[in-house]
Design a protein around this motif. Structure first.
Motif, PDB file in Angstrom:
ATOM      1  N   ILE A 169      -5.065  -0.953   4.844  1.00 38.89           N
ATOM      2  CA  ILE A 169      -5.245  -1.877   3.732  1.00 38.89           C
ATOM      3  C   ILE A 169      -6.718  -1.913   3.338  1.00 38.89           C
ATOM      4  O   ILE A 169      -7.584  -2.054   4.208  1.00 38.89           O
ATOM      5  CB  ILE A 169      -4.812  -3.303   4.125  1.00 38.89           C
ATOM      6  CG1 ILE A 169      -3.397  -3.290   4.710  1.00 38.89           C
ATOM      7  CG2 ILE A 169      -4.900  -4.248   2.945  1.00 38.89           C
ATOM      8  CD1 ILE A 169      -3.019  -4.579   5.398  1.00 38.89           C
ATOM      9  N   ARG A 242      -3.716  -2.377   9.660  1.00 41.87           N
ATOM     10  CA  ARG A 242      -3.268  -3.765   9.568  1.00 41.87           C
ATOM     11  C   ARG A 242      -3.261  -4.477  10.917  1.00 41.87           C
ATOM     12  O   ARG A 242      -3.611  -5.658  11.011  1.00 41.87           O
ATOM     13  CB  ARG A 242      -1.879  -3.809   8.927  1.00 41.87           C
ATOM     14  CG  ARG A 242      -1.262  -5.197   8.923  1.00 41.87           C
ATOM     15  CD  ARG A 242       0.058  -5.211   8.217  1.00 41.87           C
ATOM     16  NE  ARG A 242       0.729  -6.485   8.453  1.00 41.87           N
ATOM     17  CZ  ARG A 242       1.656  -6.987   7.670  1.00 41.87           C
ATOM     18  NH1 ARG A 242       2.032  -6.331   6.602  1.00 41.87           N
ATOM     19  NH2 ARG A 242       2.223  -8.143   7.946  1.00 41.87           N
ATOM     20  N   GLU A 246      -4.813  -8.587  11.294  1.00 42.55           N
ATOM     21  CA  GLU A 246      -3.791  -9.587  10.991  1.00 42.55           C
ATOM     22  C   GLU A 246      -4.373 -10.999  11.016  1.00 42.55           C
ATOM     23  O   GLU A 246      -4.155 -11.802  10.103  1.00 42.55           O
ATOM     24  CB  GLU A 246      -2.640  -9.482  11.992  1.00 42.55           C
ATOM     25  CG  GLU A 246      -1.764  -8.263  11.816  1.00 42.55           C
ATOM     26  CD  GLU A 246      -0.702  -8.462  10.745  1.00 42.55           C
ATOM     27  OE1 GLU A 246      -0.837  -9.394   9.932  1.00 42.55           O
ATOM     28  OE2 GLU A 246       0.256  -7.682  10.724  1.00 42.55           O
ATOM     29  N   SER A 256      -7.381  -8.843   1.234  1.00 37.86           N
ATOM     30  CA  SER A 256      -6.943  -7.550   0.735  1.00 37.86           C
ATOM     31  C   SER A 256      -7.326  -7.406  -0.730  1.00 37.86           C
ATOM     32  O   SER A 256      -7.228  -8.356  -1.511  1.00 37.86           O
ATOM     33  CB  SER A 256      -5.428  -7.419   0.886  1.00 37.86           C
ATOM     34  OG  SER A 256      -4.956  -6.273   0.187  1.00 37.86           O
ATOM     35  N   THR A 308       5.161  -6.434   4.027  1.00 40.51           N
ATOM     36  CA  THR A 308       4.474  -5.190   3.708  1.00 40.51           C
ATOM     37  C   THR A 308       3.851  -5.280   2.312  1.00 40.51           C
ATOM     38  O   THR A 308       2.703  -4.880   2.113  1.00 40.51           O
ATOM     39  CB  THR A 308       5.470  -4.008   3.755  1.00 40.51           C
ATOM     40  OG1 THR A 308       6.080  -3.975   5.019  1.00 40.51           O
ATOM     41  CG2 THR A 308       4.766  -2.707   3.461  1.00 40.51           C
ATOM     42  N   ALA A 311       0.750  -7.497   2.368  1.00 42.40           N
ATOM     43  CA  ALA A 311      -0.398  -6.873   3.021  1.00 42.40           C
ATOM     44  C   ALA A 311      -1.036  -5.815   2.148  1.00 42.40           C
ATOM     45  O   ALA A 311      -2.231  -5.590   2.189  1.00 42.40           O
ATOM     46  CB  ALA A 311       0.021  -6.255   4.346  1.00 42.40           C
ATOM     47  N   SER A 312      -0.240  -5.125   1.339  1.00 37.82           N
ATOM     48  CA  SER A 312      -0.786  -4.027   0.540  1.00 37.82           C
ATOM     49  C   SER A 312      -1.113  -4.444  -0.882  1.00 37.82           C
ATOM     50  O   SER A 312      -1.458  -3.631  -1.723  1.00 37.82           O
ATOM     51  CB  SER A 312       0.215  -2.862   0.515  1.00 37.82           C
ATOM     52  OG  SER A 312       1.411  -3.274  -0.098  1.00 37.82           O
TER      53      SER A 312
END
Length: 313
Positions: A169, A242, A246, A256, A308, A311-312
């Protein structure tokens, strides 16, 4: 035609792969004159010019390339025979070489190895840490019994077992970017900011550049821990695995910047070894042990599509 020796072929192969006599001598732990003389003797014996010495780097001629392709097959067979004979003579291996790559969750992987080798007191573990293309190069050079890293799954010389997926990321510290830069962020907008990137530890393979923005200021680091600290301190930005960030993403110490222009990527962490080489009983047991413990690594993967996506970016 006089007979050439295995030493002559090894010297020629090393010069082709490294692009010079001195780096070939270093790789083979021999002197520069010894390598130079071996190549000259080989060319005389074959009545062929194998190397073009006119440029800065030594390059194989057309005949040299053709000869090298055939020589590599013979060298691989000889190395495989040597390893097999050594393993037959020793029973269980006295040494096992394992390479851990920069995408590995080190505490889990080191714990996995520790639990195995405590049961093998007669085998010495040689543990190496490499980054980017370094693990792959060590495996192909015959310097590792197995690696834990990503690989080129299209290479027929290698077999592997998938362990887990590792999302990378792009992240920054709060306040690193000025207010005017908003999502979706483009690579052009990041061009003026220092990018923290991993140093490729491969010694002679072509350089691998991942995520790098051409022309941007760079901060090169040797490991993911240093990269994380640099980003946390607002000294640069970069792509992080990641599992390492976290907590920082949850508590806001990192954020991010992923989006459609900077999507990040997911690497596949595998355990890999050469398919075209024999493996001793300890290396085979270690291979099975890692597969048995793989579920602990898969627990690092995102559990839902929503996580997911978040996070991205």
């Amino acid at each position: 035609m006089a007979e050439f020796t295995l030493h002559d072929l090894q010297c020629f192969d090393a010069v082709v792969r490294t692009g010079g006599f001195q780096p070939a001598a270093t790789m083979l732990h021999r002197s520069h004159p010894a390598v130079f003389a071996a190549i000259a003797k080989l060319e005389r014996q074959l009545d062929l010019t194998l190397l073009d010495r006119s440029g800065y780097r030594v390059r194989p001629t057309e005949a040299g390339l053709s000869f090298h392709r055939r020589a590599q097959s013979l060298l691989r067979e000889m190395e495989g025979l040597r390893v097999h004979a050594a393993q037959l003579s020793m029973g269980e291996e006295s040494d096992v070489h394992v390479v851990i790559g920069d995408v590995c969750p080190r505490p889990l992987v080191l714990g996995m190895l520790g639990r195995f080798f405590v049961q093998c007191p007669g085998t010495r573990l040689h543990l190496h840490f490499e980054a980017v293309a370094g693990p792959w190069e060590r495996l192909l050079d015959g310097e590792a019994d197995l690696i834990l890293h990503w690989i080129d799954k299209g290479d027929a010389r290698v077999e592997w077992v998938d362990l887990c997926k590792v999302p990378f990321i792009p992240v920054v510290a709060p306040g690193f970017l000025p207010e005017r830069i908003r999502q979706p962020i483009t690579p052009d907008q990041m061009h003026a900011f220092t990018q923290c990137v991993m140093r490729d530890t491969a010694r002679h393979s072509p350089r691998q550049d991942y995520f790098m923005i051409e022309g941007a200021p760079q901060c090169m680091v040797a490991d993911q821990g240093m990269k994380k600290e640099i980003i946390l301190q607002g000294l640069g930005w970069g792509h992080m695995p990641r599992f390492l960030i976290e907590e920082e993403l949850r508590d806001g110490r990192m954020r991010s910047i992923a989006g459609r222009h900077l999507p990040g990527r997911t690497e596949e962490l595998v355990v890999a070894r050469r398919r075209d080489r024999p493996h001793g009983p300890i290396a085979n047991r270690l291979w099975d042990h890692i597969q048995q413990e793989a579920p602990a690594l898969r627990a690092l993967e995102p559990t839902t599509g929503r996580q997911t996506q978040k996070a991205s970016g």
